[in-house]
Scaffold this active site. Structure first.
Site, PDB file in Angstrom:
ATOM      1  N   GLN A   1       0.848  -1.181   0.000  1.00 13.80           N
ATOM      2  CA  GLN A   1       0.000   0.000   0.000  1.00 13.80           C
ATOM      3  C   GLN A   1       0.882   1.228   0.000  1.00 13.80           C
ATOM      4  O   GLN A   1       1.637   1.455   0.936  1.00 13.80           O
ATOM      5  CB  GLN A   1      -0.909   0.029   1.236  1.00 13.80           C
ATOM      6  CG  GLN A   1      -1.863   1.207   1.290  1.00 13.80           C
ATOM      7  CD  GLN A   1      -3.019   1.072   0.310  1.00 13.80           C
ATOM      8  OE1 GLN A   1      -3.453  -0.031  -0.014  1.00 13.80           O
ATOM      9  NE2 GLN A   1      -3.518   2.197  -0.185  1.00 13.80           N
TER      10      GLN A   1
ATOM     11  N   GLY B   1       1.478   5.586  -0.544  1.00 11.14           N
ATOM     12  CA  GLY B   1       0.849   6.770   0.011  1.00 11.14           C
ATOM     13  C   GLY B   1      -0.387   7.202  -0.744  1.00 11.14           C
ATOM     14  O   GLY B   1      -1.269   7.848  -0.198  1.00 11.14           O
ATOM     15  N   PHE B   2      -0.473   6.838  -2.041  1.00 10.15           N
ATOM     16  CA  PHE B   2      -1.610   7.285  -2.840  1.00 10.15           C
ATOM     17  C   PHE B   2      -2.326   6.127  -3.514  1.00 10.15           C
ATOM     18  O   PHE B   2      -2.996   6.301  -4.509  1.00 10.15           O
ATOM     19  CB  PHE B   2      -1.148   8.312  -3.874  1.00 10.15           C
ATOM     20  CG  PHE B   2      -0.679   9.573  -3.238  1.00 10.15           C
ATOM     21  CD1 PHE B   2      -1.576  10.560  -2.888  1.00 10.15           C
ATOM     22  CD2 PHE B   2       0.649   9.763  -2.940  1.00 10.15           C
ATOM     23  CE1 PHE B   2      -1.161  11.713  -2.269  1.00 10.15           C
ATOM     24  CE2 PHE B   2       1.086  10.918  -2.324  1.00 10.15           C
ATOM     25  CZ  PHE B   2       0.173  11.896  -1.987  1.00 10.15           C
TER      26      PHE B   2
ATOM     27  N   ASP C   1      10.907  12.970  -1.895  1.00  7.99           N
ATOM     28  CA  ASP C   1      10.332  11.969  -0.995  1.00  7.99           C
ATOM     29  C   ASP C   1      11.196  10.714  -0.976  1.00  7.99           C
ATOM     30  O   ASP C   1      10.698   9.594  -1.018  1.00  7.99           O
ATOM     31  CB  ASP C   1       8.903  11.623  -1.410  1.00  7.99           C
ATOM     32  CG  ASP C   1       8.115  10.970  -0.277  1.00  7.99           C
ATOM     33  OD1 ASP C   1       8.521  11.128   0.890  1.00  7.99           O
ATOM     34  OD2 ASP C   1       7.097  10.314  -0.549  1.00  7.99           O
TER      35      ASP C   1
END
Length: 679
Positions: free
Chosen positions: A371, A373-374, A488
């Protein structure tokens, strides 16, 4: 209508809709009115009320009794209420908690001006403190169950532009208020705000409030508020006139009424354009209709004729071209040409959604790799046997489409052995999907932070990973057609192939950077706590040195096998940077090295990597090396390295008052923050 979202922790049951909002614990530790636990609770209620009332910030924690009948408690009044109102609220909460959760040993109540929790467990212990964000369950209730219509003017669920604009107004207000509470309110950790969103009658003024438990550090407060503010999305607040986000350690609220005492501490001017309700439909008269028909029909006929001519000419122009050109034509007709993909690799493909569904077995759980972040990532296999990783952008992602476009535009033009390869994409209605090469060993964080799997990474492999990441960043900063700042970089965004070679991934936050500029400024700070350079986190200033800072953090994590700042205690520090620098100064740097590594054969290499990492995380961006310097320092055994200055955040130490609550929130360290506003 006001929406209330309560963060449920420790397995609590949902609260009721009306005020106050109670959270009753399980029935395992129930008590009777004649028990010693009940007597301790009664004693504690009086002590807690007195302590909170006389405290300057109206906050108190206390306990009464001995095990197994000990009762622990916390109480906090809203920052704008006086002592009299605070005493009345906490006294009512002490009674209300027992009435609303009868004979429960664990209960939390939220009143409009105070909150209270008591428990038979020491919930201030570090192992339990992490649960303000770990494993939370959400429930939504309303104070008016008969009215489900949105309350803010201009909100139209069918108008994406209206939804996005109003949601951004609410998000902007909450996050600026949260920043004020965390960093600009001193020990109170309380702030109020006002935003004149529309500048006129079309949109009302919005009022806001943010508060943290004063025992938190400023950084912990900011993290807590940021985590719960992400719930202020279209699905939860949906344009309603007010909303609350309640958690034991922090809370947020906004409303169209001035619900707090005194003037707002901060007045915010929205950067979002004014939201104006749709103009009423004007129905023309019959006579006017006849006049319009005389004008419109010939005009439509002319337009249709032009369109037909254009299509016929276009067909003749493209007739005879191969399938690759047809793909490009389809992209143009789909609007993708504005993304600047005309110079993409010939291997880049546009996939149909049905192909993606078949490749992933309808996005089955068995094929889910993780999973992001988006959105989730799935393993897929196409008819030709090609194995891929499929990133499905979550439809509720606030910045989803922007980052989808950003990632496609960037990665399709970047080619390097240490960057993940984007094979194609799919865009169909709400579905936005990226197709990557499949990397079987998944992400770096699954190895270095896992006690069993980290032993699979010997020092030779870890050094190769560090050097590979450095080469990938050097390409982005200097040698690619675009000068790119990733923004990031973290362990979960480093993917590993069959041979454990690293590949930098997830360019949704990346920015193309002008070669003429040394740095730039942004109001929307994106990235991950623990990896953010200080000048970027506090002021929105970013440059290639921002990525250098993240690289230094990541290198220390690879060497040590420890997360940088998962709100754990490292010696006298709550982050790995300060701890590593202190050990380096004391010439005890070997203590930071992962115990699973055989150090004796590689002492000089490990020492060099720690030295380079500490140079990269220095507080002043000008003191940090470039990635060109880093690559040279890592590869040269004879080069004498400079002595690092103190790193950023080195002054953040663990105090006696908060030692018991500063650790355990590791989930925040790996949460991408995409909407925090800089000063």
């Amino acid at each position: 209508m006001i929406v209330v979202i309560v963060l449920l922790t420790l397995g609590f049951t949902p609260p009721v809709a009306a005020q106050p909002w109670q959270i009753c614990g399980d029935t395992v530790m129930n008590y009777t009115t004649s028990s010693r636990r009940h007597a301790n609770l009664e004693l504690l209620s009086t002590k807690l009320t007195d302590k909170a009332t006389t405290s300057p910030d109206h906050f108190a924690t206390d306990f009464a009794g001995v095990a197994p009948d000990t009762v622990y408690s916390l109480a906090l009044c809203r920052g704008d209420v006086n002592s009299t109102a605070c005493r009345a609220c906490i006294a009512a909460a002490c009674v209300g908690a027992q009435q609303l959760c009868p004979h429960r040993a664990d209960a939390t109540v939220f009143y409009p001006t105070c909150r209270l929790r008591f428990s038979g467990k020491n919930f201030l212990h570090p192992d339990n403190y992490s649960q303000i964000v770990d494993g939370v369950v959400n429930t939504m209730s309303t104070t008016d169950t008969t009215n489900t219509a949105p309350g803010l003017p201009g909100w139209d669920a069918g108008n994406a532009e209206s939804v996005a604009a109003i949601t951004e107004i609410v998000r902007e207000l909450l996050q600026e208020t949260a920043r004020q509470a965390a960093y600009n309110s001193g020990a109170r950790m309380f702030a109020t705000g006002r935003m004149d969103a529309g500048g006129g009658r079309s949109f009302p003024a919005l009022y806001s409030m943010a508060q943290c438990v004063p025992a938190l550090t400023h950084r912990d407060c900011s993290s807590c508020l940021q985590v719960i503010s992400f719930m202020a999305t279209d699905d939860n607040f949906a344009g309603r006139q007010g909303g609350r986000l309640l958690a034991l350690w922090c809370n947020l609220r906004y409303d169209t009424v001035h619900f707090y005492s005194g003037d707002p501490m901060v007045t915010i001017v929205s950067s979002v354009k004014e939201v104006v309700p749709p103009a009423p439909l004007v129905v023309p008269s019959r006579k006017h209709k006849r006049g319009m028909i005389k004008v419109v029909v010939p005009l439509l006929a002319s337009i249709i004729g032009l369109i037909i001519s254009f299509v016929l000419i276009r067909r003749r122009c493209i007739k005879g071209k191969g399938s690759q050109d047809k793909t490009k034509m389809n992209m143009k007709e789909d609007g993708t040409i504005v993304w600047g993909l005309e110079g993409r690799s010939s291997e880049f493909m546009i996939y149909d959604f049905s192909q993606v569904l078949e490749a992933t077995d309808n996005f089955s759980e068995e094929n889910k790799l993780g999973q992001g972040g988006f959105g989730p990532v799935y393993k897929g296999r196409f008819h030709d046997g090609l194995e891929v990783a499929v990133k499905r952008l979550a439809s509720h992602s606030g910045q989803g489409f922007t980052q989808f476009k950003n990632e496609v535009q960037l990665i399709a033009k970047l080619q390097h052995t240490n960057l993940v390869r984007l094979l194609g994409c799919c865009s169909q209605e709400e579905e936005k999907i990226l197709i990557y090469e499949c990397l079987p060993n998944k992400s770096l964080d699954l190895f270095i932070f896992d006690d069993k799997r980290r032993v699979l990474l010997n020092w030779t492999t870890r050094l190769a990973i560090i050097e590979g990441i450095a080469q990938g960043l050097l390409y982005l900063h200097k040698h690619s057609r675009l000068r790119v700042i990733h923004r990031d970089l973290k362990a979960s965004n480093i993917l590993l192939d069959h041979d454990m070679n690293p590949k930098i991934s997830d360019f949704g936050m990346a920015r193309i950077f002008s070669t003429n500029n040394a740095e730039a400024n942004t109001e929307r700070i994106v990235g991950t706590y623990g990896y953010m350079a200080p000048e970027y986190a506090s002021e929105g200033l970013f440059s290639i040195k921002s990525d250098v800072f993240s690289f230094g953090v990541l290198t220390l994590e690879i060497v040590s096998g420890k997360r940088s700042s998962g709100f754990r205690q490292y010696g006298d520090f709550i982050n790995l940077l300060g701890h590593a620098w202190q050990l380096w100064k004391d010439k005890r740097w070997l203590q930071i090295v992962d115990a699973s590594l055989v150090v004796e054969c590689h002492t000089l290499e490990i020492m060099r990597c720690i030295n380079v990492a500490l140079l990269c995380v220095q507080e002043n961006a000008a003191d940090r090396p470039t990635m060109s310097d880093v690559v040279v320092m890592l590869s040269s055994e004879s080069m004498t390295l400079p002595e690092p200055k103190h790193p950023a955040y080195f002054h953040i130490r663990v105090t006696a008052e908060v030692t018991s609550i500063v650790s355990g929130m590791s989930i925040v360290n790996d949460t991408t923050i995409s909407t925090l506003r800089g000063r």
